[in-house]
Design an enzyme around this catalytic site. Structure first.
Site, PDB file in Angstrom:
ATOM      1  N   TYR A  83       8.989  22.047  10.065  1.00  0.00           N
ATOM      2  CA  TYR A  83       7.615  21.571  10.267  1.00  0.00           C
ATOM      3  C   TYR A  83       7.057  21.019   8.963  1.00  0.00           C
ATOM      4  O   TYR A  83       6.395  19.987   8.947  1.00  0.00           O
ATOM      5  CB  TYR A  83       6.706  22.692  10.794  1.00  0.00           C
ATOM      6  CG  TYR A  83       5.360  22.148  11.192  1.00  0.00           C
ATOM      7  CD1 TYR A  83       5.151  21.697  12.491  1.00  0.00           C
ATOM      8  CD2 TYR A  83       4.328  22.020  10.264  1.00  0.00           C
ATOM      9  CE1 TYR A  83       3.935  21.137  12.855  1.00  0.00           C
ATOM     10  CE2 TYR A  83       3.119  21.466  10.622  1.00  0.00           C
ATOM     11  CZ  TYR A  83       2.919  21.025  11.922  1.00  0.00           C
ATOM     12  OH  TYR A  83       1.726  20.460  12.277  1.00  0.00           O
ATOM     13  N   PHE A 135      -4.798  -9.653  13.425  1.00  0.00           N
ATOM     14  CA  PHE A 135      -3.765  -9.124  14.306  1.00  0.00           C
ATOM     15  C   PHE A 135      -4.448  -8.171  15.274  1.00  0.00           C
ATOM     16  O   PHE A 135      -5.417  -7.492  14.904  1.00  0.00           O
ATOM     17  CB  PHE A 135      -2.622  -8.426  13.549  1.00  0.00           C
ATOM     18  CG  PHE A 135      -1.554  -8.008  14.518  1.00  0.00           C
ATOM     19  CD1 PHE A 135      -0.755  -8.966  15.132  1.00  0.00           C
ATOM     20  CD2 PHE A 135      -1.408  -6.684  14.901  1.00  0.00           C
ATOM     21  CE1 PHE A 135       0.164  -8.608  16.108  1.00  0.00           C
ATOM     22  CE2 PHE A 135      -0.482  -6.322  15.871  1.00  0.00           C
ATOM     23  CZ  PHE A 135       0.305  -7.288  16.475  1.00  0.00           C
ATOM     24  N   THR A 136      -3.948  -8.105  16.480  1.00  0.00           N
ATOM     25  CA  THR A 136      -4.653  -7.400  17.562  1.00  0.00           C
ATOM     26  C   THR A 136      -5.012  -5.956  17.202  1.00  0.00           C
ATOM     27  O   THR A 136      -6.182  -5.580  17.228  1.00  0.00           O
ATOM     28  CB  THR A 136      -3.813  -7.424  18.848  1.00  0.00           C
ATOM     29  OG1 THR A 136      -2.510  -6.926  18.549  1.00  0.00           O
ATOM     30  CG2 THR A 136      -3.694  -8.834  19.402  1.00  0.00           C
ATOM     31  N   ASP A 226      -0.726  -5.475   4.819  1.00  0.00           N
ATOM     32  CA  ASP A 226       0.060  -5.127   6.007  1.00  0.00           C
ATOM     33  C   ASP A 226       1.493  -5.557   5.708  1.00  0.00           C
ATOM     34  O   ASP A 226       1.841  -6.733   5.785  1.00  0.00           O
ATOM     35  CB  ASP A 226      -0.495  -5.866   7.235  1.00  0.00           C
ATOM     36  CG  ASP A 226       0.261  -5.504   8.506  1.00  0.00           C
ATOM     37  OD1 ASP A 226       1.383  -4.972   8.397  1.00  0.00           O
ATOM     38  OD2 ASP A 226      -0.263  -5.750   9.601  1.00  0.00           O
ATOM     39  N   LYS A 269       9.561  -2.882  12.601  1.00  0.00           N
ATOM     40  CA  LYS A 269       9.995  -4.276  12.429  1.00  0.00           C
ATOM     41  C   LYS A 269      11.002  -4.338  11.276  1.00  0.00           C
ATOM     42  O   LYS A 269      12.140  -3.957  11.435  1.00  0.00           O
ATOM     43  CB  LYS A 269       8.772  -5.167  12.177  1.00  0.00           C
ATOM     44  CG  LYS A 269       7.933  -5.441  13.425  1.00  0.00           C
ATOM     45  CD  LYS A 269       6.989  -4.334  13.754  1.00  0.00           C
ATOM     46  CE  LYS A 269       5.904  -4.751  14.715  1.00  0.00           C
ATOM     47  NZ  LYS A 269       5.119  -3.584  15.165  1.00  0.00           N
ATOM     48  N   ARG A 393       0.648 -15.034  23.162  1.00  0.00           N
ATOM     49  CA  ARG A 393      -0.133 -14.827  21.944  1.00  0.00           C
ATOM     50  C   ARG A 393      -1.195 -15.930  21.909  1.00  0.00           C
ATOM     51  O   ARG A 393      -1.168 -16.840  21.110  1.00  0.00           O
ATOM     52  CB  ARG A 393       0.746 -14.920  20.687  1.00  0.00           C
ATOM     53  CG  ARG A 393       1.850 -13.891  20.626  1.00  0.00           C
ATOM     54  CD  ARG A 393       1.429 -12.533  20.074  1.00  0.00           C
ATOM     55  NE  ARG A 393       0.622 -11.706  20.940  1.00  0.00           N
ATOM     56  CZ  ARG A 393       0.283 -10.455  20.645  1.00  0.00           C
ATOM     57  NH1 ARG A 393       0.683  -9.889  19.532  1.00  0.00           N
ATOM     58  NH2 ARG A 393      -0.475  -9.761  21.460  1.00  0.00           N
ATOM     59  N   PHE A 460      -4.477  -7.547  26.803  1.00  0.00           N
ATOM     60  CA  PHE A 460      -3.213  -8.225  27.141  1.00  0.00           C
ATOM     61  C   PHE A 460      -2.130  -7.258  27.583  1.00  0.00           C
ATOM     62  O   PHE A 460      -1.242  -7.623  28.351  1.00  0.00           O
ATOM     63  CB  PHE A 460      -2.731  -9.038  25.934  1.00  0.00           C
ATOM     64  CG  PHE A 460      -2.635  -8.209  24.681  1.00  0.00           C
ATOM     65  CD1 PHE A 460      -3.742  -8.060  23.865  1.00  0.00           C
ATOM     66  CD2 PHE A 460      -1.461  -7.563  24.349  1.00  0.00           C
ATOM     67  CE1 PHE A 460      -3.683  -7.271  22.721  1.00  0.00           C
ATOM     68  CE2 PHE A 460      -1.383  -6.783  23.206  1.00  0.00           C
ATOM     69  CZ  PHE A 460      -2.505  -6.625  22.392  1.00  0.00           C
TER      70      PHE A 460
HETATM   71  C1  P71 Z   1       4.487  -7.079  17.804  1.00  0.00           C
HETATM   72  C2  P71 Z   1       3.823  -5.807  17.462  1.00  0.00           C
HETATM   73  C3  P71 Z   1       3.694  -4.742  18.501  1.00  0.00           C
HETATM   74  C4  P71 Z   1       2.531  -5.135  19.311  1.00  0.00           C
HETATM   75  C5  P71 Z   1       1.272  -4.716  18.934  1.00  0.00           C
HETATM   76  C6  P71 Z   1       0.166  -5.179  19.623  1.00  0.00           C
HETATM   77  C7  P71 Z   1       0.341  -6.080  20.651  1.00  0.00           C
HETATM   78  C8  P71 Z   1       1.590  -6.460  21.056  1.00  0.00           C
HETATM   79  C9  P71 Z   1       2.692  -5.995  20.374  1.00  0.00           C
HETATM   80  C10 P71 Z   1       2.653  -4.716  15.690  1.00  0.00           C
HETATM   81  C11 P71 Z   1       2.029  -4.849  14.421  1.00  0.00           C
HETATM   82  C12 P71 Z   1       2.158  -6.048  13.659  1.00  0.00           C
HETATM   83  C13 P71 Z   1       1.494  -6.181  12.457  1.00  0.00           C
HETATM   84  C14 P71 Z   1       1.594  -7.406  11.652  1.00  0.00           C
HETATM   85  C15 P71 Z   1       0.558  -4.011  12.727  1.00  0.00           C
HETATM   86  C16 P71 Z   1       1.197  -3.825  13.930  1.00  0.00           C
HETATM   87  C17 P71 Z   1       0.986  -2.550  14.667  1.00  0.00           C
HETATM   88  N1  P71 Z   1       3.297  -5.729  16.249  1.00  0.00           N
HETATM   89  N2  P71 Z   1       0.708  -5.162  12.023  1.00  0.00           N
HETATM   90  O1  P71 Z   1       4.387  -8.022  17.000  1.00  0.00           O
HETATM   91  O2  P71 Z   1       2.934  -7.058  14.069  1.00  0.00           O
HETATM   92  O3  P71 Z   1       2.089  -1.735  14.513  1.00  0.00           O
HETATM   93  O4  P71 Z   1       2.986  -1.579  16.847  1.00  0.00           O
HETATM   94  O5  P71 Z   1       3.746  -0.018  15.042  1.00  0.00           O
HETATM   95  O6  P71 Z   1       1.473   0.195  15.968  1.00  0.00           O
HETATM   96  O7  P71 Z   1       5.107  -7.141  18.858  1.00  0.00           O
HETATM   97  P1  P71 Z   1       2.594  -0.735  15.678  1.00  0.00           P
END
Ligand code: P71
Length: 470
Positions: A83, A135-136, A226, A269, A393, A460
């Protein structure tokens, strides 16, 4: 008939190959068009709501969809699931410090966990958060904390045809204008992303971060990065920026991060793992507050929502991710697909970015108005044609202005073909390209969509649509 040519010959250069070979395979399932029509209708024409079993080549995202190496899988067996104080936590802390720098480190369950904590601690209600395109999830957390996101990316980022080599750059005049108008006290921090996702995976130059740093220092502002796809950003600097051709991706990454005050990463990623994230800052006081909130929302500060084995896999993934041969082949594969489509006159965002090829929905379907969700419709048609899954997107992703309740109408209306790392082969890219072409050839008959269910947050993901019959 022209004789068959290798990939390198097709593009007038030497062929490259992936710096790995395949040890384990996962079968793919081909479906019939009738099956896909049923599946897409059940999914409300939203590719997020498809079952992955009904997908042939999955280009929804590069997030958590990469293949781990044999070393990473071996590392999974070394998970210390204590833990508190897991050995893997210390390994991960060391890997992040070596490759990204920063004095203090916290693991999080994924990127948005880090965004939540950073936004909560660093934004006061009513403050502005300037950034190089939204970013979303990032913007959603900034708004949840009472902040207002302000786009300060250069104009070229909003133009899918602009060939600017660093379309992720911050427009310093825009930022300075905001500082002058509102005063530095009303600015929480600068939210800077490496390879800007929504602009098409477009990088920020070293020169831009240097000048940005100087500007922020003059006004006492912090820069939080980021770093989700910052390794890919470092590759573009190596490729395009004078003076960096002979520096390694790892060196460039470190140098870039040194200009910032902290960073967060969705490790799903560039980190080459299926789940995980982190947050790292230089300020000791801020760190203490973050660490305290971490136990409330993520988990103890030595796991932050990750299993020990996942932290080990990430520590190894970070090391592998900064190897030049890896990044070159990863971006090379994305570029191969992009160049095929470009050669055939299919409208995509140029230059081809780091993690995906983005189809330009406006030029693909000029007959569809933006409020009929052209990029969403395009993702649907691609799925119907071949079982390939892409992600919208555009206007659906952009959501609504929280104050007025109106749709945001983003300049970019894109369908993203996102390439998972180390998963698909060149042959898959050929199949994808041919399917995009057949959808493009049938573009005139495509109809738009109407949204029939709209969730409140990040709509979305779960929205449902219906085709608008002529
Ligand atoms: C991507 C994602 C995953 C995603 C997130 C929201 C809508 C659709 C798909 C996530 C990112 C990202 C950047 C630049 C932070 C996050 C959040 N991307 N910054 O591209 O691209 O990270 O998903 O691990 O929570 O499909 P998280």
């Amino acid at each position: 008939m022209t004789p068959p040519r290798t990939m390198g010959q097709q593009f007038g250069r030497k062929s490259w190959a992936e710096p790995w070979k395949i040890k384990m395979v996962e079968p793919l399932r081909l479906t019939t068009r009738a099956h896909r029509e049923r599946a897409l209708a059940m999914a409300g024409f939203n590719t997020f709501l498809l079952r992955s079993e009904d997908v042939y080549i999955d280009l929804l995202t590069d997030s958590g969809t990469g293949a781990m190496s044999d070393r990473q899988w071996a590392g999974m067996m070394l998970g210390d699931e204590a833990y508190a104080g897991s050995r893997n936590y210390y390994r991960l802390e060391e890997a992040v410090r070596t490759h990204y720098g920063y004095r203090h480190f916290l693991p999080t369950h994924q990127g948005r966990g880090a965004e939540h904590l950073l936004s909560r601690t660093c934004i006061e209600p009513g403050q502005y958060v300037p950034g190089n395109m939204y970013f979303t999830t990032t913007r959603a957390h900034q708004e949840l904390a009472g902040g207002t996101f302000v786009d300060v990316v250069i104009d070229q980022a909003h133009d899918p045809t602009s060939l600017h080599p660093f379309k992720g750059n911050v427009d310093l005049d825009k930022l300075e204008g905001l500082i002058r108008r509102e005063g530095p006290d009303r600015i929480a921090y600068v939210s800077l992303a490496g390879t800007v996702n929504m602009a098409g995976g477009q990088p920020v130059s070293m020169e831009n971060i240097r000048v940005l740093r100087a500007l922020c220092d003059r006004h006492g502002l912090r820069i939080y990065l980021d770093a989700t796809r910052m390794v890919e950003n470092a590759f573009f600097i190596q490729e395009r920026e004078p003076g960096y051709a002979h520096r390694s991706v790892a060196e460039i990454l470190r140098e870039f991060c040194e200009h910032t005050d902290g960073a967060w990463m969705s490790a799903k990623k560039d980190g080459l793992v299926n789940i995980g994230g982190w947050l790292a800052v230089n300020d000791g006081e801020l760190f203490e507050e973050l660490r305290n909130l971490l136990v409330l929302f993520e988990g103890l500060h030595t796991y932050g929502g990750m299993a020990g084995r996942d932290m080990e896999a990430l520590a190894i993934g970070i090391e592998e991710s900064v190897e030049d041969a890896h990044v070159r082949s990863r971006i090379g594969q994305v570029r191969y697909l992009g160049e095929l489509l470009q050669d055939w006159g299919i409208p995509i965002v140029v230059p081809v970015g780091g993690h995906a090829v983005f189809l330009d929905g406006r030029r693909f379907y000029p007959h569809l108005p933006q409020d009929q969700f052209p990029a969403q419709a395009l993702a649907g048609h691609l799925y119907l044609d071949s079982g390939i899954r892409a992600m919208e997107r555009g206007i659906a992703s952009a959501g609504r202005d929280p104050r007025t309740g109106d749709h945001h109408y983003p300049s970019l209306e894109l369908t993203r073909l996102t390439i998972p790392r180390r998963v698909y082969t060149q042959a898959h890219m050929d199949v994808v390209a041919e399917s995009v072409k057949s959808v493009y050839d049938a573009r005139q008959s495509a109809c738009g969509l109407r949204m029939v269910y709209e969730p409140r947050y990040l709509r979305f993901f779960q929205a449902r649509f219906e085709p608008i019959a002529d």
